[in-house]
Design an enzyme around this catalytic site. Structure first.
Site, PDB file in Angstrom:
ATOM      1  CG  ASP A  86     -27.518   8.766  -3.888  1.00 34.60           C
ATOM      2  OD1 ASP A  86     -27.391   9.434  -2.848  1.00 34.60           O
ATOM      3  OD2 ASP A  86     -27.755   7.536  -3.871  1.00 34.60           O
ATOM      4  CG  HIS A  87     -22.329  10.559  -1.776  1.00 32.33           C
ATOM      5  ND1 HIS A  87     -22.569  11.433  -0.735  1.00 32.33           N
ATOM      6  CD2 HIS A  87     -21.388  11.161  -2.541  1.00 32.33           C
ATOM      7  CE1 HIS A  87     -21.808  12.506  -0.861  1.00 32.33           C
ATOM      8  NE2 HIS A  87     -21.090  12.371  -1.954  1.00 32.33           N
ATOM      9  CD1 TRP A  98     -30.682   5.740   2.090  1.00 28.30           C
ATOM     10  CD2 TRP A  98     -29.337   5.860   3.861  1.00 28.30           C
ATOM     11  NE1 TRP A  98     -30.622   4.481   2.649  1.00 28.30           N
ATOM     12  CE2 TRP A  98     -29.796   4.532   3.734  1.00 28.30           C
ATOM     13  CE3 TRP A  98     -28.467   6.174   4.908  1.00 28.30           C
ATOM     14  CZ2 TRP A  98     -29.423   3.504   4.616  1.00 28.30           C
ATOM     15  CZ3 TRP A  98     -28.096   5.154   5.781  1.00 28.30           C
ATOM     16  CH2 TRP A  98     -28.575   3.850   5.633  1.00 28.30           C
ATOM     17  CG  HIS A  99     -25.756  11.352   1.184  1.00 30.93           C
ATOM     18  ND1 HIS A  99     -24.440  10.961   1.374  1.00 30.93           N
ATOM     19  CD2 HIS A  99     -26.353  11.268   2.411  1.00 30.93           C
ATOM     20  CE1 HIS A  99     -24.252  10.643   2.641  1.00 30.93           C
ATOM     21  NE2 HIS A  99     -25.399  10.815   3.294  1.00 30.93           N
ATOM     22  N   PRO A 100     -29.437  12.006  -2.127  1.00 30.36           N
ATOM     23  CG  PRO A 100     -31.732  11.617  -2.373  1.00 30.36           C
ATOM     24  CD  PRO A 100     -30.550  11.262  -1.511  1.00 30.36           C
TER      25      PRO A 100
END
Length: 536
Positions: free
Chosen positions: A292-293, A472-474
């Site tokens: 994730d980011h 919110w980038h998993p």
């Protein structure tokens, strides 16, 4: 009828696209299951309405990580879309394809067919980018890709400041070059969020061979030996079963997709046995490799009253902004809070950018501060967000109960790799360097968080560990590849299981982009061709 050719679990970015393409053949029956509600709500349609959605369990799954050692054992809130369109119905609407060399790494890592040249036709097919370069951009797809209207002076100052530190101006980061500083592109049409549901489901929702069921939460994939034959699900809390004559297509996202595989007996034998689940197929990579980011922010007080803070803190300004949106579908309510991003290098010697800087026209105690009551700053404020484009830390998602309504356990393991700590520091320093450039500094009253007293590396890392949040980038929890810890092959078929594919961002072998929505839609479009090729 409870018998279909294809059952798609999840109506998010990938699932909506997949359903549209498969149901174009009137000879097949398609069932699309969505655990959440419909997307017909004013806060979903209004771009800035995302601030209302992200903390409301009617629209999102309110997931949280386990205590994160790299963040002083804090838990991190991880909302995911729970409605038609999935997270594309609650996200920041930024449209970014990603860097070509990262997709080429997918192809070169034993996933043939996934290099950028092979994926470009799919990226073009999903978008409607009026006026774009036809060599790179599509103009007849479902997702309208629009620009920032009414470019404000604060965002322009950030743009010019990024150029001042060496970033090249980029008119279209979704064309030949991904790097540099550019005005953001949005999945917004005429002031209305253009989610995957809007783009791909609304035009075909009346097809007689497509059944879309909301409030339908999948609980287990039925397996006959090692062949997927159907899906068990709760429809409005009532146990239901549907048969899939051809394939089950799992599009539930990077948290729920691995959970459903494990609930179905596919995954690590040790993890499944601990929860009393029979091991149908040992596949230890399920739920692993989570990436994730991690976003960090430096916040500033602005001299210019052009921020979300101004319309939320001033009733008159808020009323005027609301009227502007109702009459013209324009203004702050008609776009994302983010306006410009810059993809830059922490080290000039690097071949590719490794950091994203982004201005957002809001400031508060965290990403969810949208009113004074929950931490919105009382002054005109903005922030510069920074995150590592390609983090090295890896986490996991695994069931903690055989009950499908119990959320899985999420370990993001942020900052567990020391290389990530170095890049976090570099990103924060670059954000400050941008803010010090005359083009932006002239609009700044002061740095609010962490403040000038946080001058040392130790102080900056202390601030980052206390305040960092998900972007919110998993991805990658059902990783594509041919290794023993990979979950799906290059055609997205689950290793060792027939008639079952995973089609969402969980299959990404690495982080291809600054954002994951456009790649997820692309995955749905490509998967449809893979499925149709198998059928014929």
């Amino acid at each position: 009828m409870s018998e279909f050719d294809y059952i798609i679990i999840g109506a998010g970015s990938s699932g909506s696209t997949l359903a549209a393409k498969l149901s174009a053949d009137p000879s097949v029956r398609v069932l699309l299951l969505e655990a959440g509600r419909d997307d017909k709500h004013r806060w979903v349609q209004m771009p800035l309405g995302m601030g209302k959605l992200l903390t409301d369990p009617e629209f999102v799954w309110p997931f949280s990580t386990e205590p994160e050692p790299g963040l002083y054992d804090q838990t991190v809130y991880w909302p995911r879309g729970k409605l038609l369109g999935g997270s594309s119905s609650v996200n920041g609407m930024l449209f970014a394809r990603g860097a070509a060399h990262r997709y080429d790494e997918w192809r070169d890592g034993n996933t043939p067919g996934w290099g950028f040249d092979e994926l470009l036709p799919y990226f073009k097919a999903i978008e409607n980018r009026v006026g774009g370069d036809g060599a790179w951009r599509g103009q007849s797809g479902g997702v309208t890709v629009s620009d920032v209207k009414n470019r404000d002076a604060l965002s322009q100052g950030f743009f010019d400041a990024c150029v001042g530190i060496g970033a090249r101006a980029n008119e279209d980061y979704n064309a030949e070059h991904f790097d540099g500083v550019g005005w953001l592109q949005y999945s917004i049409q005429n002031g209305v969020r253009w989610s995957a549901s809007r783009a791909f489901l609304d035009p075909i929702k009346n097809r007689s061979n497509l059944e879309i069921q909301t409030h339908a939460q999948a609980t287990r994939i039925e397996l006959d030996g090692r062949t997927a034959t159907g899906v068990h699900y709760l429809r409005s809390d009532e146990p239901t079963f549907a048969t899939a004559n051809r394939e089950v297509l799992l599009c539930a996202g990077p948290i729920i997709s691995p959970q459903l595989l494990e609930l179905s007996g596919i995954g690590s034998g040790e993890i499944l046995s601990a929860q009393g689940i029979d091991v149908i197929h040992e596949l230890p990579g399920v739920g692993e490799h989570l990436t994730d980011h991690l976003q960090n922010r430096i916040t500033y007080e602005s001299k210019l009253p052009v921020t979300v803070n101004d319309i939320m803190n001033n009733p008159l300004r808020g009323a005027l902004a609301g009227l502007q949106y109702l009459v013209r579908k324009d203004g702050l309510l008609a776009r994302s809070v983010a306006t410009v991003h810059a993809l830059v290098r922490s080290d000039p010697e690097l071949a590719h950018p490794d950091i994203k800087l982004q201005i957002m026209l809001t400031s508060g105690k965290d990403r969810y501060a949208r009113s004074r009551a929950v931490g919105l700053d009382p002054f005109s404020g903005f922030n510069i967000g920074a995150f590592q484009l390609y983090p090295f830390s890896r986490g996991s998602v695994h069931i903690q109960s055989p009950d499908p309504t119990t959320p899985p356990r999420i370990h993001a393991n942020y900052l567990s790799d020391p290389r990530d700590e170095e890049t976090v520091l570099a990103g924060l320093k670059l954000a400050r360097k941008v803010a010090s450039q005359p083009a932006l500094a002239k609009h700044i009253v002061r740095e609010v968080r962490p403040g000038p007293e946080a001058g040392s590396d130790d102080a900056l890392m202390d601030y980052a560990r206390k305040t960092s949040q998900t972007s919110w980038h998993p991805i990658s929890t059902c990783r594509m590849g041919r290794g023993q810890n990979d979950v799906v092959d290059h055609e997205l078929r689950v290793h060792g299981i027939d008639k079952l594919r995973v089609v969402d961002s969980s299959i990404m072998p690495n982080m291809p982009s600054s954002n994951t929505n456009a790649p997820s839609i692309m995955i749905g479009a490509k998967a449809a061709d893979l499925v149709l090729a198998s059928a014929h």
